[in-house]
Design an enzyme around this catalytic site. Structure first.
Site, PDB file in Angstrom:
ATOM      1  N   GLY A 197       3.617   3.778   5.366  1.00 14.30           N
ATOM      2  CA  GLY A 197       4.839   3.598   6.165  1.00 14.30           C
ATOM      3  C   GLY A 197       5.540   2.293   5.864  1.00 14.30           C
ATOM      4  N   LEU A 198       5.244   1.715   4.690  1.00 10.02           N
ATOM      5  CA  LEU A 198       5.837   0.418   4.350  1.00 10.02           C
ATOM      6  C   LEU A 198       6.872   0.523   3.220  1.00 10.02           C
ATOM      7  CD1 LEU A 198       2.620  -1.775   4.651  1.00 10.02           C
ATOM      8  CD2 LEU A 198       4.417  -1.452   6.348  1.00 10.02           C
ATOM      9  N   GLY A 199       7.356   1.713   2.982  1.00  9.76           N
ATOM     10  CA  GLY A 199       8.490   1.876   2.063  1.00  9.76           C
ATOM     11  C   GLY A 199       8.144   1.722   0.594  1.00  9.76           C
ATOM     12  N   ALA A 234      10.728   1.233  -2.688  1.00  8.71           N
ATOM     13  CA  ALA A 234      10.648   0.003  -3.487  1.00  8.71           C
ATOM     14  C   ALA A 234      10.455   0.347  -4.966  1.00  8.71           C
ATOM     15  CB  ALA A 234       9.509  -0.877  -2.975  1.00  8.71           C
ATOM     16  N   ASP A 251      14.836   2.641   4.151  1.00  9.75           N
ATOM     17  CA  ASP A 251      13.960   2.068   3.126  1.00  9.75           C
ATOM     18  C   ASP A 251      14.744   1.614   1.897  1.00  9.75           C
ATOM     19  OD1 ASP A 251      12.295   3.192   4.991  1.00  9.75           O
ATOM     20  OD2 ASP A 251      10.890   4.038   3.557  1.00  9.75           O
ATOM     21  N   SER A 295       7.625   3.996  -1.743  1.00  4.03           N
ATOM     22  CA  SER A 295       8.352   4.855  -2.694  1.00  4.03           C
ATOM     23  C   SER A 295       9.784   4.371  -2.891  1.00  4.03           C
ATOM     24  CB  SER A 295       8.318   6.319  -2.260  1.00  4.03           C
ATOM     25  OG  SER A 295       8.684   6.444  -0.915  1.00  4.03           O
ATOM     26  N   PRO A 318       0.841  -1.209   0.000  1.00  8.37           N
ATOM     27  CA  PRO A 318       0.000   0.000   0.000  1.00  8.37           C
ATOM     28  C   PRO A 318       0.873   1.255   0.000  1.00  8.37           C
ATOM     29  CG  PRO A 318      -0.263  -1.270   2.050  1.00  8.37           C
ATOM     30  CD  PRO A 318       0.729  -1.999   1.208  1.00  8.37           C
ATOM     31  N   ILE A 319       0.409   2.287  -0.709  1.00 12.26           N
ATOM     32  CA  ILE A 319       1.163   3.546  -0.807  1.00 12.26           C
ATOM     33  C   ILE A 319       0.915   4.396   0.435  1.00 12.26           C
ATOM     34  CG2 ILE A 319       1.139   5.748  -2.049  1.00 12.26           C
ATOM     35  CD1 ILE A 319       2.325   4.162  -3.977  1.00 12.26           C
TER      36      ILE A 319
HETATM   37  O1  PMV Z   1       7.127   6.890   7.891  1.00 13.00           O
HETATM   38  P1  PMV Z   1       8.065   5.748   7.889  1.00 13.00           P
HETATM   39  O2  PMV Z   1       7.452   4.418   7.998  1.00 13.00           O
HETATM   40  O3  PMV Z   1       9.049   5.797   6.766  1.00 13.00           O
HETATM   41  O4  PMV Z   1       8.898   5.805   9.253  1.00 13.00           O
HETATM   42  C1  PMV Z   1       9.607   6.915   9.672  1.00 13.00           C
HETATM   43  C2  PMV Z   1      10.481   6.508  10.814  1.00 13.00           C
HETATM   44  C3  PMV Z   1      10.929   7.666  11.675  1.00 13.00           C
HETATM   45  O5  PMV Z   1      11.816   7.123  12.645  1.00 13.00           O
HETATM   46  C4  PMV Z   1       9.746   8.278  12.395  1.00 13.00           C
HETATM   47  C5  PMV Z   1      11.613   8.761  10.882  1.00 13.00           C
HETATM   48  C6  PMV Z   1      12.954   8.372  10.282  1.00 13.00           C
HETATM   49  O6  PMV Z   1      13.393   9.070   9.360  1.00 13.00           O
HETATM   50  O7  PMV Z   1      13.602   7.419  10.753  1.00 13.00           O
END
Ligand code: PMV
Length: 367
Positions: free
Chosen positions: A151-153, A157, A198, A155, A147-148
């Site tokens: 918080g699962l990376g 990927a 990521d 972009s 899913p976009i």
């Molecule tokens: O938003 P995400 O899933 O890419 O997570 C960010 C993680 C943080 O620790 C909040 C920020 C960072 O740059 O590490």
């Protein structure tokens, strides 16, 4: 950490350029790399790259504390084929998003209807610019099972798979180190700032331990399949805003927040040992403690909380926010309870089981 088998020391990166996004969504990125393309391009190349989930230490990692993150078997797939003309067309069917990108003039021309996910094309354009030096037209098809904006990376990927597919299509044989480096440059260009979490996981796969502001990345050898379920809320947390909110909280209450960040550091270091020993009880407890501390930092939401507690009620040994919070996703550790946790979470939000993707970016050529 005696099981660490490889250590990548990463150098500091400066943001190379400014991006100007106009209302018409034409973006302007100064050219960075130009490659001479040697020989004919391939007929069709497909590259895939995994997304990621943070297991421990988000937010604290911004203050130089460690974090543990894993590549997950939800991936971006990028297929490149020849076009008869010299244009570059991108189609992301899962997002109902398509358009032309023009690396020469740094332009994106969207042909589909107004789309809130259109920002992903910035990454595609920047990635293509890194590795496309010929006048060969390309049809770029992108399929996503990540899913976009959850918080699962996604972009990273897409970026890694685009760099891998387009470079191979143009007969360049990039090493994984080069792909990771270019992908990080793309994230810096598009986002202005980016950690390497990521792009490293999308490129190399596996499990990583990060420290010193994520500049020091250590692969962890975990020889068992960690049973994980992800639950995604409808809300999309804004990582930049959430990082800023924690910074303000720390500024306002340094004597409260600093011990919290130290506690996250301690639990993350404990978690390395627990993961290596497969200590199920401790892994779960440490995740729950981490969740309490993330809540104290102010990044929890009612929806995330509902899922976190439902996962535990359904048998998860541990559950917490994964990533920045404020929306986005949760991760639950569910030995022997994957089915129960997934189906119960699915009654309120979208949930799915993930496995660690040991493999990072992968390229397949069809000639
Ligand atoms: O938003 P995400 O899933 O890419 O997570 C960010 C993680 C943080 O620790 C909040 C920020 C960072 O740059 O590490």
């Amino acid at each position: 950490m005696n099981q660490v088998h490889r250590r990548i020391k990463l150098k500091n990166h400066q943001n190379k350029s400014q991006i100007h996004t106009h209302k018409s969504f034409i973006i302007n990125i100064p050219k960075i790399f130009k490659f001479a393309i040697i020989g004919e391009s391939f007929m069709q190349v497909t590259a895939s790259a995994p997304g990621k989930a943070i297991l421990f230490g988000e937010h604290a990692v911004v203050y130089g504390k460690p974090a543990i993150a894993v590549a997950v078997n939800k991936k971006a797939y990028v297929t490149v084929q020849k076009r008869e003309d010299e244009r570059i067309h991108v189609d992301i069917k899962d997002l109902k998003l398509s358009g032309y990108i023009d690396p020469e003039n740094n332009e994106i021309e969207i042909e589909s209807r107004e789309n809130s996910k259109k920002g992903i094309l910035n990454y595609v354009l920047s990635a293509v610019k890194m590795v496309h030096g010929s006048a060969q037209g390309m049809e770029i098809q992108i399929n996503l099972d990540i899913p976009i904006g959850a918080g699962l990376g996604s972009s990273a990927a897409v970026t890694v798979a685009t760099i891998a597919a387009v470079s191979k299509f143009n007969n360049m044989n990039l090493s994984k180190d080069e792909i990771a480096e270019y992908a990080h440059d793309v994230e810096l260009e598009v986002q202005g700032a980016a950690s390497r979490i990521d792009t490293t996981l999308s490129t190399y796969g596996g499990v990583i331990y990060l420290s010193k502001n994520a500049e020091d990345i250590v692969p962890l050898e975990i020889n068992w399949n960690i049973p994980l379920v992800i639950g995604c809320t409808q809300d999309r947390g804004n990582t930049g805003e959430l990082v800023e909110s924690v910074r303000l909280k720390r500024e306002g209450y340094p004597e409260v927040l600093n011990p919290i960040l130290n506690a996250v550091e301690a639990l993350t270091n404990d978690a390395v040992i627990s993961l290596q020993k497969k200590d199920e009880k401790k892994i779960g407890e440490l995740m729950n403690i981490n969740q309490g501390l993330l809540d104290a930092m102010g990044v929890n939401t009612t929806e995330l909380s509902r899922m976190i507690y439902l996962a535990r009620k359904s048998g998860a040994k541990g559950s917490k926010i994964t990533g920045a919070g404020g929306g986005g996703s949760i991760i639950a550790y569910c030995p022997g309870k994957i089915e129960e946790v997934t189906s119960n979470l699915n009654t309120i939000e979208k949930a799915f089981n993930v496995e660690i993707s040991k493999e990072g970016v992968r390229i397949e050529v069809n000639d």
